[in-house]
Design a protein around this motif. Structure first.
Motif, PDB file in Angstrom:
ATOM      1  N   GLY A  17       2.759  -7.468   1.098  1.00 37.64           N
ATOM      2  CA  GLY A  17       3.701  -6.666   1.876  1.00 37.64           C
ATOM      3  C   GLY A  17       3.861  -7.155   3.287  1.00 37.64           C
ATOM      4  O   GLY A  17       4.978  -7.236   3.817  1.00 37.64           O
ATOM      5  N   SER A  18       2.754  -7.534   3.929  1.00 38.09           N
ATOM      6  CA  SER A  18       2.828  -7.978   5.325  1.00 38.09           C
ATOM      7  C   SER A  18       3.604  -9.279   5.468  1.00 38.09           C
ATOM      8  O   SER A  18       4.326  -9.477   6.450  1.00 38.09           O
ATOM      9  CB  SER A  18       1.421  -8.122   5.918  1.00 38.09           C
ATOM     10  OG  SER A  18       0.667  -9.095   5.208  1.00 38.09           O
ATOM     11  N   SER A  19       3.490 -10.177   4.480  1.00 37.21           N
ATOM     12  CA  SER A  19       4.237 -11.442   4.565  1.00 37.21           C
ATOM     13  C   SER A  19       5.733 -11.207   4.410  1.00 37.21           C
ATOM     14  O   SER A  19       6.548 -11.879   5.049  1.00 37.21           O
ATOM     15  CB  SER A  19       3.731 -12.428   3.510  1.00 37.21           C
ATOM     16  OG  SER A  19       4.044 -11.999   2.201  1.00 37.21           O
ATOM     17  N   TRP A  20       6.122 -10.237   3.582  1.00 39.09           N
ATOM     18  CA  TRP A  20       7.544  -9.905   3.442  1.00 39.09           C
ATOM     19  C   TRP A  20       8.075  -9.248   4.709  1.00 39.09           C
ATOM     20  O   TRP A  20       9.204  -9.505   5.120  1.00 39.09           O
ATOM     21  CB  TRP A  20       7.766  -8.989   2.234  1.00 39.09           C
ATOM     22  CG  TRP A  20       7.975  -9.741   0.961  1.00 39.09           C
ATOM     23  CD1 TRP A  20       7.068 -10.537   0.326  1.00 39.09           C
ATOM     24  CD2 TRP A  20       9.177  -9.797   0.180  1.00 39.09           C
ATOM     25  NE1 TRP A  20       7.621 -11.069  -0.806  1.00 39.09           N
ATOM     26  CE2 TRP A  20       8.912 -10.633  -0.929  1.00 39.09           C
ATOM     27  CE3 TRP A  20      10.427  -9.206   0.301  1.00 39.09           C
ATOM     28  CZ2 TRP A  20       9.863 -10.903  -1.902  1.00 39.09           C
ATOM     29  CZ3 TRP A  20      11.381  -9.461  -0.670  1.00 39.09           C
ATOM     30  CH2 TRP A  20      11.101 -10.302  -1.757  1.00 39.09           C
ATOM     31  N   CYS A  55      12.477  -0.828  -3.411  1.00 34.55           N
ATOM     32  CA  CYS A  55      13.455  -1.066  -2.333  1.00 34.55           C
ATOM     33  C   CYS A  55      12.945  -2.010  -1.257  1.00 34.55           C
ATOM     34  O   CYS A  55      13.728  -2.529  -0.459  1.00 34.55           O
ATOM     35  CB  CYS A  55      13.859   0.258  -1.701  1.00 34.55           C
ATOM     36  SG  CYS A  55      12.475   1.124  -0.884  1.00 34.55           S
ATOM     37  N   GLY A  56      11.640  -2.243  -1.189  1.00 36.33           N
ATOM     38  CA  GLY A  56      11.098  -3.179  -0.218  1.00 36.33           C
ATOM     39  C   GLY A  56      11.428  -2.815   1.215  1.00 36.33           C
ATOM     40  O   GLY A  56      11.275  -1.664   1.631  1.00 36.33           O
ATOM     41  N   THR A  57      11.922  -3.780   1.963  1.00 37.49           N
ATOM     42  CA  THR A  57      12.208  -3.565   3.379  1.00 37.49           C
ATOM     43  C   THR A  57      13.591  -2.956   3.625  1.00 37.49           C
ATOM     44  O   THR A  57      14.031  -2.870   4.770  1.00 37.49           O
ATOM     45  CB  THR A  57      12.070  -4.872   4.167  1.00 37.49           C
ATOM     46  OG1 THR A  57      12.963  -5.856   3.618  1.00 37.49           O
ATOM     47  CG2 THR A  57      10.645  -5.404   4.109  1.00 37.49           C
ATOM     48  N   ILE A  79       6.041   0.772  -3.693  1.00 36.11           N
ATOM     49  CA  ILE A  79       4.599   1.007  -3.599  1.00 36.11           C
ATOM     50  C   ILE A  79       4.011   0.426  -2.319  1.00 36.11           C
ATOM     51  O   ILE A  79       2.833   0.624  -2.037  1.00 36.11           O
ATOM     52  CB  ILE A  79       3.850   0.421  -4.819  1.00 36.11           C
ATOM     53  CG1 ILE A  79       4.026  -1.101  -4.900  1.00 36.11           C
ATOM     54  CG2 ILE A  79       4.295   1.103  -6.098  1.00 36.11           C
ATOM     55  CD1 ILE A  79       3.141  -1.744  -5.966  1.00 36.11           C
ATOM     56  N   SER A  80       4.827  -0.287  -1.523  1.00 38.44           N
ATOM     57  CA  SER A  80       4.336  -0.951  -0.318  1.00 38.44           C
ATOM     58  C   SER A  80       4.689  -0.164   0.938  1.00 38.44           C
ATOM     59  O   SER A  80       5.843  -0.148   1.370  1.00 38.44           O
ATOM     60  CB  SER A  80       4.932  -2.363  -0.213  1.00 38.44           C
ATOM     61  OG  SER A  80       4.574  -2.963   1.010  1.00 38.44           O
ATOM     62  N   GLN A  81       3.692   0.472   1.545  1.00 38.39           N
ATOM     63  CA  GLN A  81       3.957   1.242   2.752  1.00 38.39           C
ATOM     64  C   GLN A  81       4.379   0.361   3.920  1.00 38.39           C
ATOM     65  O   GLN A  81       5.272   0.755   4.693  1.00 38.39           O
ATOM     66  CB  GLN A  81       2.737   2.077   3.135  1.00 38.39           C
ATOM     67  CG  GLN A  81       3.021   3.110   4.215  1.00 38.39           C
ATOM     68  CD  GLN A  81       4.095   4.101   3.816  1.00 38.39           C
ATOM     69  OE1 GLN A  81       3.971   4.774   2.796  1.00 38.39           O
ATOM     70  NE2 GLN A  81       5.155   4.213   4.613  1.00 38.39           N
ATOM     71  N   PRO A  82       3.811  -0.832   4.108  1.00 40.65           N
ATOM     72  CA  PRO A  82       4.289  -1.685   5.206  1.00 40.65           C
ATOM     73  C   PRO A  82       5.776  -2.017   5.083  1.00 40.65           C
ATOM     74  O   PRO A  82       6.503  -2.021   6.081  1.00 40.65           O
ATOM     75  CB  PRO A  82       3.419  -2.939   5.081  1.00 40.65           C
ATOM     76  CG  PRO A  82       2.173  -2.478   4.420  1.00 40.65           C
ATOM     77  CD  PRO A  82       2.617  -1.422   3.451  1.00 40.65           C
ATOM     78  N   MET A  83       6.233  -2.281   3.878  1.00 36.08           N
ATOM     79  CA  MET A  83       7.644  -2.592   3.682  1.00 36.08           C
ATOM     80  C   MET A  83       8.504  -1.352   3.899  1.00 36.08           C
ATOM     81  O   MET A  83       9.589  -1.427   4.478  1.00 36.08           O
ATOM     82  CB  MET A  83       7.857  -3.197   2.295  1.00 36.08           C
ATOM     83  CG  MET A  83       7.123  -4.521   2.114  1.00 36.08           C
ATOM     84  SD  MET A  83       7.149  -5.147   0.417  1.00 36.08           S
ATOM     85  CE  MET A  83       8.770  -5.889   0.351  1.00 36.08           C
ATOM     86  N   LEU A  84       8.024  -0.207   3.461  1.00 36.78           N
ATOM     87  CA  LEU A  84       8.760   1.039   3.660  1.00 36.78           C
ATOM     88  C   LEU A  84       8.864   1.397   5.137  1.00 36.78           C
ATOM     89  O   LEU A  84       9.907   1.902   5.585  1.00 36.78           O
ATOM     90  CB  LEU A  84       8.079   2.172   2.901  1.00 36.78           C
ATOM     91  CG  LEU A  84       8.201   2.121   1.374  1.00 36.78           C
ATOM     92  CD1 LEU A  84       7.232   3.104   0.731  1.00 36.78           C
ATOM     93  CD2 LEU A  84       9.635   2.411   0.928  1.00 36.78           C
ATOM     94  N   ASN A  85       7.819   1.130   5.895  1.00 34.57           N
ATOM     95  CA  ASN A  85       7.871   1.401   7.336  1.00 34.57           C
ATOM     96  C   ASN A  85       9.008   0.630   7.989  1.00 34.57           C
ATOM     97  O   ASN A  85       9.738   1.161   8.840  1.00 34.57           O
ATOM     98  CB  ASN A  85       6.543   1.037   7.992  1.00 34.57           C
ATOM     99  CG  ASN A  85       5.411   1.976   7.599  1.00 34.57           C
ATOM    100  OD1 ASN A  85       5.647   3.078   7.117  1.00 34.57           O
ATOM    101  ND2 ASN A  85       4.179   1.534   7.799  1.00 34.57           N
ATOM    102  N   ALA A  99      19.890   7.684   4.300  1.00 35.15           N
ATOM    103  CA  ALA A  99      18.993   6.822   3.535  1.00 35.15           C
ATOM    104  C   ALA A  99      17.556   7.277   3.778  1.00 35.15           C
ATOM    105  O   ALA A  99      17.103   7.353   4.922  1.00 35.15           O
ATOM    106  CB  ALA A  99      19.158   5.365   3.957  1.00 35.15           C
ATOM    107  N   SER A 100      16.846   7.606   2.711  1.00 34.44           N
ATOM    108  CA  SER A 100      15.456   8.047   2.823  1.00 34.44           C
ATOM    109  C   SER A 100      14.569   7.113   2.014  1.00 34.44           C
ATOM    110  O   SER A 100      15.033   6.432   1.083  1.00 34.44           O
ATOM    111  CB  SER A 100      15.310   9.487   2.313  1.00 34.44           C
ATOM    112  OG  SER A 100      15.667   9.578   0.945  1.00 34.44           O
ATOM    113  N   PHE A 101      13.290   7.098   2.358  1.00 35.28           N
ATOM    114  CA  PHE A 101      12.360   6.187   1.703  1.00 35.28           C
ATOM    115  C   PHE A 101      11.044   6.906   1.433  1.00 35.28           C
ATOM    116  O   PHE A 101      10.623   7.767   2.206  1.00 35.28           O
ATOM    117  CB  PHE A 101      12.111   4.954   2.577  1.00 35.28           C
ATOM    118  CG  PHE A 101      13.356   4.172   2.869  1.00 35.28           C
ATOM    119  CD1 PHE A 101      13.797   3.190   2.002  1.00 35.28           C
ATOM    120  CD2 PHE A 101      14.112   4.438   4.011  1.00 35.28           C
ATOM    121  CE1 PHE A 101      14.964   2.487   2.252  1.00 35.28           C
ATOM    122  CE2 PHE A 101      15.274   3.737   4.275  1.00 35.28           C
ATOM    123  CZ  PHE A 101      15.706   2.752   3.386  1.00 35.28           C
TER     124      PHE A 101
END
Length: 279
Positions: A17-20, A55-57, A79-85, A99-101
């Protein structure tokens, strides 16, 4: 929770997630041809509610949000909270309050209100129990609602994958090949199996259309090679290798990318399935 499912969540909430997140602009550019195809086939309309799986980033969610307008809504799940942030930050920056996440597993979790349209750009191949997942997605789709997702064709149709794998295998030891149907980028490459899963999960009119293109991997051979090392299919294997091994792979990969330069762009072949179905 099984080991495979836990592994996916740990990876996408960790290095994956952090690399994306760090390469968001680069990845959006890299995947732009598929984003365009997804929107062309899905045709989100004004006022519709859209569910974006994996949905990723937020790139696809925000494009859908622009299409449905303020009278509609988009709900992105990953499932990736860093990407959702990052997705939430981008939505706020664009004033896309509709738009909600949410962090969630489409196999088991509640996915918000029933959707008119379900979309996914490479977000559905990681299900450990795909039939269960698509049943859950179906339950969160209005009767007659539609689904469009994009998944990879086999590795042989994806130069951006096999070119890196071939080079890396010359320098480092790879684990035994996984079950081809195990959760991963190419789990849905066997399209007849994939369409069968959708039918078993209650979806109708399932069909797939092939799409091939050249992907812009970057403006320099070195940048393209580094991107494949960080976010490509060899990234997980290379993560724990020695500096010497990484440099050997990177050097050969850079040479290979140099040979793929066209008009100051590194272009690599890619093939996907554009899958659609009706609830």
């Amino acid at each position: 929770m099984t080991a495979i499912n836990q592994d996916q969540k740990e990876f996408w909430n960790g290095n994956g997630g952090s690399s994306w997140v760090s390469g968001q602009e680069e990845m959006d550019r890299f995947l732009a041809p598929f984003t365009e195809q997804l929107m062309t086939h899905a045709v989100p309309a004004k006022g519709e509610r859209v569910l974006d799986i994996g949905c990723g980033t937020g790139d696809t969610s925000l494009k859908a949000a622009a299409a449905v307008g303020a009278s509609g809504s988009v709900h992105g799940v990953d499932i990736s909270q860093p990407m959702l942030n990052l997705a939430e930050s981008r939505a706020a920056g664009q004033g896309a309050s509709h738009a909600s996440f949410a962090e969630g597993d489409a196999q088991t979790d509640t996915l918000g209100d029933a959707a008119d349209l379900v979309i996914s750009r490479f977000g559905v191949m990681f299900f450990e129990e795909p039939t269960v997942a698509f049943k859950n997605i179906h339950a969160h789709t209005k009767p007659g609602g539609r689904m469009v997702f994009i998944c990879w064709q086999p590795v042989r149709e994806n130069e951006w994958v096999h070119i890196g794998l071939g080079i890396a295998k010359k320098h480092v030891e790879f684990p035994p090949p996984p079950d081809p149907y195990a959760p991963g980028p190419f789990a849905f490459a066997d399209i007849e199996r994939t369409l069968g899963i959708l039918g078993d999960a209650g979806w109708s009119n399932a069909k797939a259309e092939p799409f091939a293109t050249k992907l812009n991997q970057g403006s320099s051979a070195r940048d393209a090679a580094e991107s494949l090392m960080l976010r490509g299919p060899i990234s997980r294997v290379m993560m724990d290798k020695t500096d010497a091994e990484k440099e050997a792979v990177l050097s050969d990969l850079t040479d290979a990318m140099e040979a793929k330069m066209v008009d100051s762009k590194v272009l690599l072949g890619a093939g996907v399935w554009i899958v659609s179905a009706t609830a």
